[in-house]
Motif scaffolding. Structure first.
Motif, short mmCIF file in Angstrom:
data_model
loop_
_atom_site.label_atom_id
_atom_site.label_comp_id
_atom_site.label_asym_id
_atom_site.label_seq_id
_atom_site.Cartn_x
_atom_site.Cartn_y
_atom_site.Cartn_z
N TYR A 125 0.81 -1.21 0.00
CA TYR A 125 0.00 0.00 0.00
C TYR A 125 0.85 1.27 0.00
CZ TYR A 125 -3.42 3.48 1.46
OH TYR A 125 -4.20 4.59 1.54
N THR B 177 -7.48 -2.16 12.14
CA THR B 177 -8.51 -1.71 11.20
C THR B 177 -7.88 -1.35 9.87
OG1 THR B 177 -10.44 -0.24 11.00
CG2 THR B 177 -8.40 0.77 11.77
N CYS B 178 -8.71 -1.19 8.85
CA CYS B 178 -8.27 -0.85 7.50
C CYS B 178 -8.99 0.41 7.05
CB CYS B 178 -8.57 -1.98 6.51
SG CYS B 178 -7.89 -3.58 6.99
N HIS B 179 -8.34 1.18 6.16
CA HIS B 179 -8.91 2.41 5.63
C HIS B 179 -8.83 2.39 4.10
CE1 HIS B 179 -9.00 4.46 9.57
NE2 HIS B 179 -7.89 3.80 9.79
N ARG B 180 -9.98 2.67 3.47
CA ARG B 180 -10.01 2.83 2.02
C ARG B 180 -11.19 3.74 1.67
NH1 ARG B 180 -10.74 -1.66 -2.89
NH2 ARG B 180 -10.04 -0.24 -4.55
N ARG C 230 -13.86 2.58 6.91
CA ARG C 230 -13.13 1.58 7.65
C ARG C 230 -13.72 0.20 7.39
NH1 ARG C 230 -12.28 4.01 13.77
NH2 ARG C 230 -11.27 5.99 13.19
N PRO D 281 -8.23 -7.20 6.66
CA PRO D 281 -6.96 -6.90 5.99
C PRO D 281 -6.58 -7.90 4.91
CG PRO D 281 -6.56 -7.81 8.16
CD PRO D 281 -8.04 -7.58 8.06
N LYS E 114 -5.46 -0.72 0.41
CA LYS E 114 -5.98 -0.05 1.60
C LYS E 114 -4.95 -0.10 2.72
CE LYS E 114 -8.69 -4.11 3.08
NZ LYS E 114 -10.07 -4.58 3.33
N ASP E 115 -5.07 0.87 3.59
CA ASP E 115 -4.19 0.97 4.74
C ASP E 115 -4.59 -0.06 5.78
OD1 ASP E 115 -2.24 2.02 6.42
OD2 ASP E 115 -3.60 3.50 7.29
N ILE E 116 -3.59 -0.58 6.49
CA ILE E 116 -3.82 -1.48 7.63
C ILE E 116 -3.11 -0.84 8.81
CG2 ILE E 116 -3.57 -3.81 8.55
CD1 ILE E 116 -3.19 -4.79 5.66
N THR E 117 -3.80 -0.71 9.92
CA THR E 117 -3.23 0.05 11.03
C THR E 117 -3.74 -0.49 12.35
OG1 THR E 117 -3.08 2.28 11.95
CG2 THR E 117 -5.12 1.72 10.85
#
Length: 387
Positions: free
Chosen positions: A56, A276-279, A283, A287, A294-297
């Motif tokens: 990502y 959590t993931c962001h796209r 949210r 993952p 998408k971001d994984i954080t």
């Protein structure tokens, strides 16, 4: 982690949303097979975020901004404080200037600089008060982000440079805004009263699935109860702090991120963890889907970071909420000169139900730097005793 040096993808897949997931899945699948059929989550997360050209943060797809990404490939997946309003970086610049003076240093190091918006705001703010550093070094990961940063920071080109790794020894004021949360975490799951490490495997048709294995790993605090419980531990973020301590001689560091002290992080009621993931400014909790898009954080365990800093020879200079930190440094003074829109965005930075309470600021520094100095960001409301 965001500061690793990564290569570029082949021209036919770099940044192409339709191609990234399948290409990245192939690499992850190969890693799973090479590891005997099971990959710990932290290794999977590292590939999903940082695999050269595909992860990502290593591909060219949009990431930072106010507007959601759309079918045309434009837009963004999430917004950080510098994208909300320049008041964030201009205020932080005041603390940076104070830290440069107090520690007798003349360099700034930023880790995980993203779009370059924070660097621009800090440099503009320092220039406005006559405190431009001799050098502003960005340690980041990808060619696409570096190109964007170079364009954003063109007017400060004389003092900005990029580095792939830390020198043997360095001094300066360190900044990390939303960098610790993107460092790979290990997942621990308590099921039936027994602890397991959660990892990734392949199903019969080559898809990614969760598989738990018994483990001796435990959260740093005992989680009361016998109910099923999922959480994270943060060995890579702690290793990052130890690496800093090995090379950093003088200065102060300010790390801004969402997270909790240990007692809140591993509260028995937080049984689903924080991953959590962001796209597209939304949210989700999967993952394993949409790899590379998408971001994984995970939230930061600030107690773990602070204890690691202390055990590595660094001092904790302060810990508080983002809202309190910005108000202490003089956000309201700067807001007087801003327009209505910027003042509206400012509210998001400090309000408790927005970023003001969820985000925290932790300041650390080498023991030799400013032992008697309390950064102004922690003059009121310091919570170091709660770590």
């Amino acid at each position: 982690m965001k500061t690793e040096a990564l290569g570029q993808a082949p021209d036919d897949i770099a940044g192409e949303p339709a191609s990234v997931p399948s290409a990245l899945l192939a690499r992850v699948s190969g890693a799973v097979r090479a590891s005997g059929g099971w990959l710990p989550f932290d290794r999977f997360m590292a590939m999903a975020l940082y695999e050269p050209g595909l992860g990502y943060y290593a591909n060219a797809t949009p990431k930072f901004g106010r507007m959601p990404s759309g079918s045309d490939g434009r837009g963004s997946d999430f917004v950080t404080a510098p994208e909300l309003t320049p008041l964030f970086g201009h205020t932080l610049a005041r603390q940076v200037a104070e830290a440069l003076e107090a520690t007798g240093t003349d360099e700034v190091w930023e880790f995980g600089a993203g779009s370059g918006a924070l660097a621009l705001q800090v440099l503009d703010g320092l220039q406005a008060i006559g405190r431009t550093p001799r050098q502003y070094t960005i340690v980041d990961l990808s060619g696409s982000l570096r190109e964007r940063q170079q364009a954003t920071l063109a007017r400060h080109a004389a003092c900005v440079r990029w580095a792939d790794r830390l020198p043997e020894a360095f001094d300066g004021v360190l900044l990390g805004n939303e960098v610790l949360d993107a460092m790979p975490v290990q997942l621990l799951a308590r099921r039936g009263g027994l602890w397991h490490e959660r990892g990734v495997s392949l199903d019969a048709v080559g898809g990614l699935i969760w598989v738990d294995k018994p483990t001796d790993l435990r959260p740093p605090l005992e989680v009361d109860g016998t109910h099923d419980y999922l959480t994270e531990i943060h060995p890579q973020a702690e290793a990052f702090i130890r690496t800093l301590a090995d090379h950093w001689q003088h200065g102060a560091g300010f790390f801004i991120d969402y997270g909790f002290p240990e007692a809140e992080y591993y509260h028995p009621q937080r049984h689903m963890g924080t991953l959590t993931c962001h796209r597209g400014h939304r949210r989700d909790d999967d993952p394993l889907a949409d790899l590379g898009l998408k971001d994984i954080t995970a939230h930061v365990n600030f107690t773990g970071i602070a204890l690691t800093a202390q055990s590595s020879g660094l001092s904790v200079l302060g810990y508080t909420s983002q809202g309190r930190f910005l108000l202490n440094v003089g956000l309201l003074d700067l807001a007087k000169e801003a327009g209505p829109r910027e003042n509206a965005m400012m509210q998001k930075l400090v309000n408790e139900h927005e970023m003001g309470e969820l985000f925290k600021v932790l300041a650390i520094g080498p023991d030799a730097s400013g032992r008697e100095w309390l950064p102004s960001g922690f003059a009121v409301g310091d919570r170091s005793h709660r770590l």
